[in-house]
Scaffold this motif. Structure first.
Motif, PDB file in Angstrom:
ATOM      1  N   LEU A 120      23.091 -24.971   3.694  1.00  0.00           N
ATOM      2  CA  LEU A 120      21.723 -25.296   3.569  1.00  0.00           C
ATOM      3  C   LEU A 120      20.816 -26.081   3.654  1.00  0.00           C
ATOM      4  CD1 LEU A 120      23.841 -26.638  -0.415  1.00  0.00           C
ATOM      5  CD2 LEU A 120      21.810 -24.131   0.563  1.00  0.00           C
TER       6      LEU A 120
ATOM      7  N   TYR B   8      20.529 -20.131  -0.075  1.00  0.00           N
ATOM      8  CA  TYR B   8      21.362 -20.156  -1.549  1.00  0.00           C
ATOM      9  C   TYR B   8      23.005 -20.138  -1.486  1.00  0.00           C
ATOM     10  CZ  TYR B   8      16.638 -19.594  -3.589  1.00  0.00           C
ATOM     11  OH  TYR B   8      15.573 -20.055  -3.284  1.00  0.00           O
TER      12      TYR B   8
ATOM     13  N   SER C   1      24.753 -21.599  -6.097  1.00  0.00           N
ATOM     14  CA  SER C   1      23.076 -21.904  -6.591  1.00  0.00           C
ATOM     15  C   SER C   1      22.736 -20.684  -7.811  1.00  0.00           C
ATOM     16  CB  SER C   1      22.018 -22.155  -5.327  1.00  0.00           C
ATOM     17  OG  SER C   1      22.750 -22.716  -4.072  1.00  0.00           O
TER      18      SER C   1
ATOM     19  N   ASN D  45      20.465 -15.481  -8.507  1.00  0.00           N
ATOM     20  CA  ASN D  45      19.501 -16.148  -6.800  1.00  0.00           C
ATOM     21  C   ASN D  45      19.830 -15.090  -6.454  1.00  0.00           C
ATOM     22  OD1 ASN D  45      21.664 -15.726  -5.571  1.00  0.00           O
ATOM     23  ND2 ASN D  45      22.168 -18.239  -5.460  1.00  0.00           N
TER      24      ASN D  45
END
Length: 279
Positions: free
Chosen positions: A79, A106, A137, A184
């Motif tokens: 991340l 993500y 995410s 996502n």
């Protein structure tokens, strides 16, 4: 020396944790090798390649540089790799070209599920909610009912984060299959939940069950009661005097006789004089 921009594609780029991303440039390999290629992340050196390579801390085993085009591959994403990446390329005549792009990393979406309070729902008396839960995410949550997007209005409302659908109070039209699509830029997961709505009637009451369908030409209707076909071929099923023998599942099927497409809904009819089952 002159400077140029735009040697990287428009961003942002998206990557998944533990995955790989490649920053490609628009440069064509020159006849003579570039004098230097330098990549930086949020201002800190990733790699500067001239006659030797100087690699930043933590990148030795995670990167590959294409010296001919300046492209960079970054592996084992975390991340913390999210941010701005800058490349600077200097050609043999001193021409300097730069580019900037943003990378967003993500966590893949997993474990999506829809949860709802365990209860027997009675039309116009009960209220309920459906909550979409998932790990990862989450960028967007989309609700679908019976194949169509579900929107706020009437008895239906949503929480601020769109994770929960509230139905207050429930109606027979709220019966059906609800889907939650969680996504996502690097992953999507869809789960389904079947919501059953029961209608209640008092003994001796005249009951009318109404079935509707948007169809051109108008749909043909058929009804079944507890899996037994009934000789009712219109949109209304009428019980002149409701009794215990009338409790159960009523299935309405609407069919377009041109396209032969059909849709089915099930309504459970209960005796309102009986004690409600515990939640």
């Amino acid at each position: 020396m002159c400077a140029g921009e735009g040697i990287l594609p428009l961003g942002p780029l998206s990557g998944a944790v533990a995955g790989t991303v490649k920053f490609t440039t628009t440069l064509i390999p020159p006849e003579s090798p570039f004098l230097s290629v330098s990549w930086r992340f949020n201002g800190s050196n990733i790699i500067t390649s001239t006659s030797i390579n100087v690699t930043g801390p933590g990148y030795d085993s995670r990167i590959s540089l294409d010296r001919a085009t300046g492209a960079l591959e970054l592996r084992n994403l975390v991340l913390e790799d999210s941010g701005e990446y800058t490349v600077t390329v200097i050609a043999d005549r001193g021409l300097q070209q730069q580019g900037k792009i943003t990378l967003n990393v993500y966590v893949l979406i997993t474990g999506a599920t829809i949860r709802s309070p365990a209860a027997i729902l009675i039309e116009d008396k009960s209220s309920t909610n459906l909550s979409c839960e998932a790990s990862g995410s989450i960028s967007t949550i989309l609700w679908i009912k019976d194949g169509l997007s579900l929107h706020s209005g009437g008895r239906v409302s949503f929480s601020m984060d769109n994770r929960t659908v509230f139905i207050q109070p429930v109606h027979s039209s709220n019966h059906g299959t609800y889907q939650c699509q969680v996504s996502n830029p690097v992953s999507t997961m869809t789960v389904a939940y079947n919501l059953s709505i029961n209608s209640a009637a008092a003994p001796g009451q005249r009951v009318t069950l109404q079935c509707t369908a948007a169809s051109v030409p108008p749909a043909n209707f058929s009804w079944m009661f507890n899996s037994n076909e009934k000789r009712v071929n219109n949109s209304m099923y009428i019980i002149e005097r409701f009794g215990a023998e009338n409790t159960g599942n009523y299935t309405c099927t609407a069919r377009n006789m041109v396209t032969m497409l059909e849709n089915t809904t099930v309504l459970n009819l209960r005796d309102s004089s009986l004690k409600k089952d515990p939640d």
